[in-house]
Design a protein around this motif. Sequence first.
Motif, short mmCIF file in Angstrom:
data_model
loop_
_atom_site.label_atom_id
_atom_site.label_comp_id
_atom_site.label_asym_id
_atom_site.label_seq_id
_atom_site.Cartn_x
_atom_site.Cartn_y
_atom_site.Cartn_z
N LEU A 33 0.84 -1.21 0.00
CA LEU A 33 0.00 0.00 0.00
C LEU A 33 0.87 1.25 0.00
O LEU A 33 0.59 2.23 -0.70
CB LEU A 33 -0.91 0.02 1.24
N LEU A 34 1.94 1.22 0.78
CA LEU A 34 2.83 2.38 0.85
C LEU A 34 3.48 2.64 -0.51
O LEU A 34 3.67 3.80 -0.91
CB LEU A 34 3.91 2.17 1.92
N ALA A 35 3.85 1.56 -1.21
CA ALA A 35 4.46 1.73 -2.54
C ALA A 35 3.50 2.45 -3.47
O ALA A 35 3.90 3.33 -4.26
CB ALA A 35 4.85 0.37 -3.11
N GLY A 36 2.21 2.09 -3.37
CA GLY A 36 1.20 2.78 -4.18
C GLY A 36 1.08 4.24 -3.78
O GLY A 36 0.93 5.13 -4.63
N ALA A 37 1.19 4.48 -2.47
CA ALA A 37 1.06 5.86 -1.98
C ALA A 37 2.21 6.73 -2.46
O ALA A 37 2.03 7.93 -2.73
CB ALA A 37 1.01 5.86 -0.45
N VAL A 38 3.40 6.14 -2.60
CA VAL A 38 4.55 6.91 -3.09
C VAL A 38 4.23 7.49 -4.47
O VAL A 38 4.48 8.67 -4.74
CB VAL A 38 5.83 6.03 -3.16
N GLU A 39 3.66 6.63 -5.32
CA GLU A 39 3.31 7.07 -6.67
C GLU A 39 2.36 8.27 -6.61
O GLU A 39 2.52 9.25 -7.33
CB GLU A 39 2.63 5.92 -7.45
N VAL A 40 1.37 8.16 -5.74
CA VAL A 40 0.36 9.23 -5.63
C VAL A 40 1.02 10.51 -5.11
O VAL A 40 0.85 11.60 -5.65
CB VAL A 40 -0.78 8.81 -4.68
N MET A 41 1.83 10.37 -4.05
CA MET A 41 2.42 11.55 -3.42
C MET A 41 3.43 12.24 -4.34
O MET A 41 3.60 13.46 -4.26
CB MET A 41 3.12 11.16 -2.11
N ASN A 42 4.08 11.47 -5.20
CA ASN A 42 5.06 12.08 -6.10
C ASN A 42 4.43 13.09 -7.05
O ASN A 42 5.11 13.92 -7.63
CB ASN A 42 5.81 11.00 -6.89
N ASP A 43 3.13 12.97 -7.22
CA ASP A 43 2.42 13.93 -8.10
C ASP A 43 1.93 15.15 -7.34
O ASP A 43 1.17 15.95 -7.90
CB ASP A 43 1.21 13.22 -8.75
N ARG A 44 2.32 15.30 -6.09
CA ARG A 44 1.71 16.36 -5.27
C ARG A 44 2.66 17.52 -4.99
O ARG A 44 2.54 18.18 -3.96
CB ARG A 44 1.13 15.77 -3.99
N ILE A 46 5.71 18.00 -4.07
CA ILE A 46 6.40 18.00 -2.77
C ILE A 46 7.74 18.75 -2.82
O ILE A 46 8.21 19.25 -1.80
CB ILE A 46 6.55 16.53 -2.26
N ASP A 47 8.31 18.87 -4.01
CA ASP A 47 9.59 19.59 -4.11
C ASP A 47 9.47 21.07 -3.75
O ASP A 47 10.48 21.74 -3.56
CB ASP A 47 10.16 19.47 -5.53
N GLN A 48 8.27 21.58 -3.64
CA GLN A 48 8.14 22.99 -3.23
C GLN A 48 8.55 23.16 -1.76
O GLN A 48 8.80 24.27 -1.32
CB GLN A 48 6.73 23.50 -3.44
N GLY A 52 11.48 18.05 0.44
CA GLY A 52 11.36 17.37 -0.86
C GLY A 52 12.46 16.34 -1.13
O GLY A 52 12.17 15.18 -1.46
N PRO A 53 13.74 16.73 -0.98
CA PRO A 53 14.81 15.76 -1.26
C PRO A 53 14.77 14.56 -0.31
O PRO A 53 15.06 13.42 -0.73
CB PRO A 53 16.09 16.57 -1.04
N ALA B 61 13.14 24.03 -8.02
CA ALA B 61 13.85 23.40 -9.14
C ALA B 61 15.14 22.75 -8.65
O ALA B 61 15.50 21.64 -9.07
CB ALA B 61 14.15 24.45 -10.21
N LEU B 62 15.84 23.44 -7.76
CA LEU B 62 17.09 22.88 -7.23
C LEU B 62 16.81 21.61 -6.43
O LEU B 62 17.51 20.61 -6.58
CB LEU B 62 17.79 23.92 -6.35
N ARG B 63 15.75 21.64 -5.62
CA ARG B 63 15.43 20.45 -4.84
C ARG B 63 15.05 19.28 -5.74
O ARG B 63 15.36 18.13 -5.46
CB ARG B 63 14.28 20.75 -3.87
N SER B 64 14.39 19.61 -6.85
CA SER B 64 13.94 18.53 -7.74
C SER B 64 15.12 17.79 -8.38
O SER B 64 14.98 16.66 -8.81
CB SER B 64 13.01 19.09 -8.83
N VAL B 65 16.29 18.45 -8.41
CA VAL B 65 17.48 17.75 -8.92
C VAL B 65 18.41 17.42 -7.75
O VAL B 65 19.60 17.17 -7.93
CB VAL B 65 18.21 18.58 -10.00
#
Lengths: 220, 475
Positions: A33-44, A46-48, A52-53, B61-65
């Motif tokens: 279930l968590l693996a599926g959630a990763v896919e969903v969360m990656n579209d949200r 998060i890098d903002q 994020g890293p 953008a920096l975090r994304s890489v």
Amino acid sequence: MTTGSTDIARTRQGIYRFLGGALLPPDAKQFDLLAGAVEVMNDRDIDQFAFGPAWRRLGRHFPIDVAADGLDVGYVQLFASGIAGRVSPPTESHYRVVMRGGEIAEFVAGLQGEYRSMGIASVGEEEAPDHISTELEVMSHLCDREASAWGDDQIEGVKEVLDLESQFLHQHLTVWIPPFHDLVHACDPLPFYLDLVDMVHAFVVHERDYVNLIRRGMVE
Amino acid sequence: MSTAVFVCADSPDILLDGVEVNAIEGLCETPLRIAEQLGGADRVVLLLHESHYDLADVQKALRSVEVDPLGSQILDVPLGISESDLEATLAGLRQRALAYAGSRPEHQKPTIPHVFNRRSLFRAPRPWYRAAPMVDEAKCAAVDGCQACVEPCPQGAYRWQQGRIHFNRDLCEPCGMCVSACPTEAISIPSTTPKMLAAQVGALVGHGDAPVGLRFVCRGARSAESVPGWHEIVVPCTGMVPGTWLLTALLMGAGSVTAASCADADCQRGLDEHSRTAVDLARSVLTAADLDPNLVPLQMGDVIREPIARTDFTAPFTHAGDAEAMLVLDSISPKGLDVTHTGSSLGVVTIDPESCTLCAQCAQTCPTTAIQAGFEEDTVTLSFNAAACTNCGQCTIACPEVERGAIRVAARIDSDLLRSGRRTINEGVVLVCESCGKPVAPEPMMDRIGELLGEEFEDTMQFLTRRCMDCRGLT
């Protein structure tokens, strides 16, 4: 992709739930279930956020085969039996009470009282109230209430929930997660648990600042 | 560790010691395009156009890489900058980026530029992040009573309580005053470390043959227009830059060095006096050394002088580096340095033997062990090493006899004292137990206690001065 307040609250709710689930004793079904959630969360988007890293590093571990990757053994070693004589219990009372030579019962009872005052009566009946998964799940629940309040345009309701979130972060998670994180690192666990605890640390520290910013910035 | 340099497309072609400079069209508006040419680099230098980019988007953008934004260097290309100045600037930024040692989550302080209202239901503002200070408790001397970070913080974010420093992140508006005030270097801001400053200054002064001018500046006070030969060293706030740092940069090989004032940034933090004091201190020291005070001009744009030295410092932009810089300056000056100035980050402690009771509280509190107490059988000695004193004043807070003038710290740079190492500043007799011969306490301290208690306790004092703690209970 929308990035409104409701979406952000839902994203945060999802991250809390994800992290809480990943910190329970590993179970193959749960990790699917968590693996599926990763896919969903990656579209949200998060890098903002600053975490994020840390999220990316954690996400790369999925999908995980619990048995083959040794997570079941690794979990017990890290949180219970110890690695080279070092244990990092995933419970708040260890860092707030045990390490200072205090009494656990009073602390845990106080925590249950806080849950009840938040309107969460069921916590602590089946699981340890101060276990990291429980506390993250409590925050997930508060974010759910926040998202609903945003969705219903209930600004006062949002403020009320944000106050509870801020209080819980200030009084609990950001107090003990940093030393817990440092202790886990000292134990030299499986890379998955290192990245998981790094993400928890990065996330709760960020949450403390972020929730405060939203509270201060809110106007009718 | 490697660095990639990106330039928003219409900048001139640059060759930087064989490092490829990636020109990307529309980089300001679409910073995510750095992913196309990153090539595995983990440090990034970006040359962008002011007001054409959103910092939150660039950081995202920096975090994304997986590049840490706090270690990345973003330069708003100054108008009219020459190719050679741009090359030097890039060399400096690249070295600064390479010297970045990473950050912890606690170092990232988010800011949201707008308020949350009903409109944010549909589009919440993205946060951008500033580097915030963090206290390393292993290095912090609060347990000994040090609270040197408390008073300098303009937001009151630090509080000392029961041997611990409590840092309120919510109040902090990162300015770095705490960083330069901390005597033990326990407080750090990862985007502005001594190593990063040293790397940037070193690269700038080592680039090309022409003398360079350096200006310490905060992000808000950066100059929109280039001044030929001048380069800016960005710090969280110029208030954090002590005058000794200006002199250090000068002695590393810069021709001229100055610091921007808060007025240049239209900043309300109220630290303008600090940057003015720093410039004034540097000019005073140069004058005292019979050197040209205009090596540290009041503002950028004056003629850049020829460098007076090219020194490889051991630890520039640290407290130890401050003392080292003053000794270098002393060595090239025709006369010795002795300057008293409120902006000095070096101090000289003096003791009045008449009122000092040799209780050694000053030594116990001194976070840098500039003051030390030595106990031998029947003597106690207080010694002082000027090279280790940061003028933090914690000894005067700890001294119970400060009101009687027992201890003073002068904001003073004295090259003779810096060179002379540790020297005795007071000594006295230690009373010994008449029963077992163990030390009881310094004689002046017992005399003072007797004086405070008065004649009616004379018998008690007689007893206390003759017996040690262990033997008092046995008599």
